[in-house]
Design a protein around this motif. Sequence first.
Motif, PDB file in Angstrom:
ATOM      1  N   ALA A  41       0.823  -1.220   0.000  1.00 16.16           N
ATOM      2  CA  ALA A  41       0.000   0.000   0.000  1.00 16.16           C
ATOM      3  C   ALA A  41       0.852   1.262   0.000  1.00 16.16           C
ATOM      4  CB  ALA A  41      -0.944  -0.011   1.188  1.00 16.16           C
ATOM      5  N   HIS A  42       2.121   1.155   0.449  1.00 16.89           N
ATOM      6  CA  HIS A  42       2.981   2.349   0.454  1.00 16.89           C
ATOM      7  C   HIS A  42       3.273   2.829  -0.962  1.00 16.89           C
ATOM      8  CE1 HIS A  42       5.643  -1.123   0.132  1.00 16.89           C
ATOM      9  NE2 HIS A  42       6.456  -0.332  -0.520  1.00 16.89           N
ATOM     10  N   LEU A  43       3.028   1.974  -1.960  1.00 15.88           N
ATOM     11  CA  LEU A  43       3.271   2.381  -3.341  1.00 15.88           C
ATOM     12  C   LEU A  43       2.088   3.139  -3.944  1.00 15.88           C
ATOM     13  CD1 LEU A  43       4.987  -0.857  -4.736  1.00 15.88           C
ATOM     14  CD2 LEU A  43       6.079   1.259  -3.971  1.00 15.88           C
ATOM     15  N   LEU A  44       0.970   3.177  -3.234  1.00 12.85           N
ATOM     16  CA  LEU A  44      -0.212   3.870  -3.777  1.00 12.85           C
ATOM     17  C   LEU A  44      -0.080   5.378  -3.595  1.00 12.85           C
ATOM     18  CD1 LEU A  44      -3.026   1.595  -2.332  1.00 12.85           C
ATOM     19  CD2 LEU A  44      -2.198   1.665  -4.677  1.00 12.85           C
ATOM     20  N   LEU A  45      -0.753   6.138  -4.463  1.00 16.92           N
ATOM     21  CA  LEU A  45      -0.787   7.589  -4.296  1.00 16.92           C
ATOM     22  C   LEU A  45      -1.395   7.908  -2.930  1.00 16.92           C
ATOM     23  CD1 LEU A  45      -2.316   8.890  -7.673  1.00 16.92           C
ATOM     24  CD2 LEU A  45       0.079   8.943  -6.966  1.00 16.92           C
ATOM     25  N   PRO A  46      -0.762   8.822  -2.177  1.00 18.38           N
ATOM     26  CA  PRO A  46      -1.325   9.201  -0.867  1.00 18.38           C
ATOM     27  C   PRO A  46      -2.770   9.685  -0.999  1.00 18.38           C
ATOM     28  CG  PRO A  46       0.822  10.231  -1.215  1.00 18.38           C
ATOM     29  CD  PRO A  46       0.485   9.538  -2.481  1.00 18.38           C
TER      30      PRO A  46
END
Length: 331
Positions: free
Chosen positions: A167-172
């Motif tokens: 999930a850290h790779l998703l756009l904030p």
Amino acid sequence: MNSPPAWIAAQLRQLLAQRGHAWLLQGPSGLGQYVLALDLARAWLCDQPSAGGACGQCASCHAVDVRAHTDLCMLMPETVMLELGWPLGEKAQQDLDEKKRKPSKEIRVDAMRDAVEFAQRTSGRGRGKVVVVYPAERMNEVTANTLLKTLEEPAGDLRFVLASEAAHLLLPTIRSRCLGHTMAWPGQDDAAAWLQRQGVKPAEAAALLRAAGGRPDDALAFFQAGRDPKVWAVLPKALARGDAGALAGWEPAEAVSALQKLCHDLLAVTSGGAPRFFQAADLPPAGSLAALTGWARDLAVTAQTVEHPFNAGLMIEALVSQARSALNSKA
Ligand SMILES: [Zn+2]
């Protein structure tokens, strides 16, 4: 459809008790994100849902089970669609049939366009519509921005489940539009019981779970790839001897992942911790900290390019020789 494993059923109940039109299910791979996402969508669309989930009997449940529900949109990379048995869009299927290109490992812009169209249609069965995005981190910038627009202005009856293993790779901005749910780790007994229902022998379930670091889906994948837990147990010492046969027949990506687990465990032991993927007795003496850290770095670099090895056999040989020198470095 099988009843979900105990730890997934508990999380489903918890999610259904809350309101929310967009969920982000997050956690490391192998904890059942896809199963939970689909069960949640199935429950939302069901004609007679209970607090525990979909009824499994109604026309809606049946339509999901045969992968033909008009109010459910599965937004996944083509490789994942094929692997999980979901039909591709007409144009995509035609391209693949005619060998114009290979199945995409990313969520394609075309698929996202179809999803936007789906979002604008009225629900066919009157119980709203659901878009499932999995693995959500496989969206590129264009598809992610398109999804974001739909998340920002959702049609009244549209709900989303994004399931991610990174999930850290998703756009904030995407993360902030969703309610977050962190996947629960199953208890050892629940996970072992579930593996046995999939055909794993009781004696092997614990060893498979150890090899998978406690992640049940990964343990099952290991089992289905025909890997023997006994071979896993002797792998560390075989590598310390430089025995290239230890990894014969392994896919390079799988070999790199196994070596990363071994390196992780030796680093843990060196710093006074407990191994996670192997039994302590199966490990060779840990090498020097410097050699192990260097090895970990090399493996991380290899892992980035391992999907396209120039020559799989040569790569395995190189990996074994690298492992041997790290394992025989003097502490
Ligand atoms: Zn139902």
